[in-house]
Scaffold this motif. Structure first.
Motif, PDB file in Angstrom:
ATOM      1  N   SER A  28       0.828  -1.207   0.000  1.00 25.52           N
ATOM      2  CA  SER A  28       0.000   0.000   0.000  1.00 25.52           C
ATOM      3  C   SER A  28       0.865   1.260   0.000  1.00 25.52           C
ATOM      4  N   LEU A  31       2.357   1.638  -3.532  1.00 24.04           N
ATOM      5  CA  LEU A  31       1.349   2.083  -4.501  1.00 24.04           C
ATOM      6  C   LEU A  31       1.038   3.567  -4.319  1.00 24.04           C
ATOM      7  N   HIS A  32       1.042   4.030  -3.067  1.00 22.02           N
ATOM      8  CA  HIS A  32       0.832   5.453  -2.813  1.00 22.02           C
ATOM      9  C   HIS A  32       1.974   6.281  -3.399  1.00 22.02           C
ATOM     10  N   HIS A  36      -0.745   5.349  -7.461  1.00 23.79           N
ATOM     11  CA  HIS A  36      -1.893   4.455  -7.652  1.00 23.79           C
ATOM     12  C   HIS A  36      -2.742   4.495  -6.369  1.00 23.79           C
ATOM     13  N   GLU A  37      -3.407   5.606  -6.180  1.00 25.44           N
ATOM     14  CA  GLU A  37      -4.047   5.882  -4.899  1.00 25.44           C
ATOM     15  C   GLU A  37      -5.205   4.942  -4.594  1.00 25.44           C
ATOM     16  N   SER A  40      -3.867   1.639  -3.645  1.00 25.66           N
ATOM     17  CA  SER A  40      -3.191   1.788  -2.358  1.00 25.66           C
ATOM     18  C   SER A  40      -4.188   1.779  -1.205  1.00 25.66           C
ATOM     19  N   ARG A  91       1.854   4.047   6.827  1.00 23.35           N
ATOM     20  CA  ARG A  91       0.921   4.313   5.724  1.00 23.35           C
ATOM     21  C   ARG A  91      -0.139   5.337   6.145  1.00 23.35           C
ATOM     22  N   GLN A  95      -1.111   9.194   4.749  1.00 24.94           N
ATOM     23  CA  GLN A  95      -2.482   9.601   4.466  1.00 24.94           C
ATOM     24  C   GLN A  95      -2.880  10.858   5.222  1.00 24.94           C
ATOM     25  N   THR A 268       9.697  -0.415  -2.248  1.00 24.28           N
ATOM     26  CA  THR A 268       9.378   0.843  -1.578  1.00 24.28           C
ATOM     27  C   THR A 268      10.637   1.585  -1.156  1.00 24.28           C
TER      28      THR A 268
END
Length: 318
Positions: A28, A31-32, A36-37, A40, A91, A95, A268
């Motif tokens: 996740s 992807l963020h 690719h939100e 994610s 993560r 956010q 990552t």
């Protein structure tokens, strides 16, 4: 041992199941970082759901089955509870959920010393790749503390993150001397943590490198160490992948989630190190490795489902 629903399924999960949370959470994060939100957020929700299930199981054992709790708390896999919590926290920090991330940091920090002490007391000479989880859990604390320090400009957290970073490297060296190298060709999946521990160290290092707290020679040293850690983790990646191709291990084992986690963590780490280290091509490499990690996650989940269905048919046939 399955992590799919069944009668009282959630009360029978081994500590190694925490690697599924770690794997999903770090994918996740990757992807963020690549924009690719939507994907994610889906991965984050899955990781959080798994984390809640494991937290319920952890609490149930602590309160209702002390014998089993003590037995499992002595195994390296118990440290996935700390590592998974910090990955979810990192993560959430991405956010913008800094309060929730801070709560998870406190929770992980409370769990960490007791679990680490129990695990280190039971180390032996020849250990599987799970021995590196002491490093992973400690670097997870560094990563989350550094993320929160960056979000809130808190120098104290940045310094605490640096202390955890240095301790994590010492724990890696200690585990390396106990790691059974035969696991490279015969391990059930957690042997990949030998490389994944370096990857999360590089990721934590990238967060520290980006911090304004470290300037001058300290910044230069951090950048150098971070790049060295990433290079070593990529070296492990090549060695472990070659060993997998030479000695395939297709049968599903819950420890395979500890393979997916390093794959996602290495990707990552490449994505995160690229900007603060000023090495642009690492972003491209990170994107390629990220999709390999996503593919590995899907294959592992498919193998888990197939294993569960096969076990169910076998049970009905008896």
């Amino acid at each position: 041992m399955s992590i799919l629903p069944g009668r009282d399924w959630w009360t029978g999960l081994p500590p190694a199941a925490g690697a599924a949370v770690m794997a999903t959470g770090i994918i996740s994060v990757g992807l963020h970082l690549t924009g690719h939100e939507a994907a994610s957020l889906v991965a984050l929700l899955v990781a959080m759901a798994l984390w809640l299930v494991l937290a319920a199981d952890f609490t149930s054992r602590l309160l209702g089955d002390r014998g089993r709790f003590r037995a499992e708390a002595d195994t390296p896999a118990a440290l996935t509870a700390v590592a998974a919590t910090t990955v979810i926290g990192a993560r959430l920090s991405q956010q913008g959920r800094q309060t929730a991330a801070a709560v998870l940091l406190v929770l992980a920090a409370v769990l960490w010393p007791g679990l680490l002490y129990n695990v280190l007391r039971h180390w032996r000479r020849r250990m599987p790749g799970a021995a590196f989880l002491g490093c992973v859990a400690t670097q997870g604390l560094s990563l989350l503390a550094a993320s929160l320090a960056d979000a809130g400009h808190r120098d104290v957290l940045a310094r605490a993150a640096m202390a955890a970073f240095c301790l994590g490297l010492l724990l890696y060296l200690a585990a390396l001397f106990r790691f059974d190298l035969r696991e490279v060709v015969g391990g059930a999946g957690d042997h990949w943590v030998a490389g994944g521990a370096l990857s999360i160290s590089a990721l934590a290092g990238s967060k520290l490198t980006a911090s304004p707290v470290w300037t001058g020679s300290a910044h230069t040293a951090l950048r150098t160490v971070t790049l060295a850690l990433l290079a070593l983790s990529l070296g492990w990646y090549v060695v472990l992948l070659a060993a997998e191709l030479r000695h395939p291990r297709p049968r599903y084992d819950i420890r395979r989630w500890a393979t997916v986690f390093p794959l996602g963590m290495t990707a990552t780490a490449c994505l995160s190190v690229a900007e603060p280290a000023g090495v642009a091509w690492l972003s491209t490499l990170g994107e390629v490795l990220l999709w390999i990690a996503v593919g590995a996650w899907l294959l592992t989940f498919a193998a888990l489902v197939a294993s569960h269905l096969t076990a169910g048919r076998g049970a009905r046939g008896r």
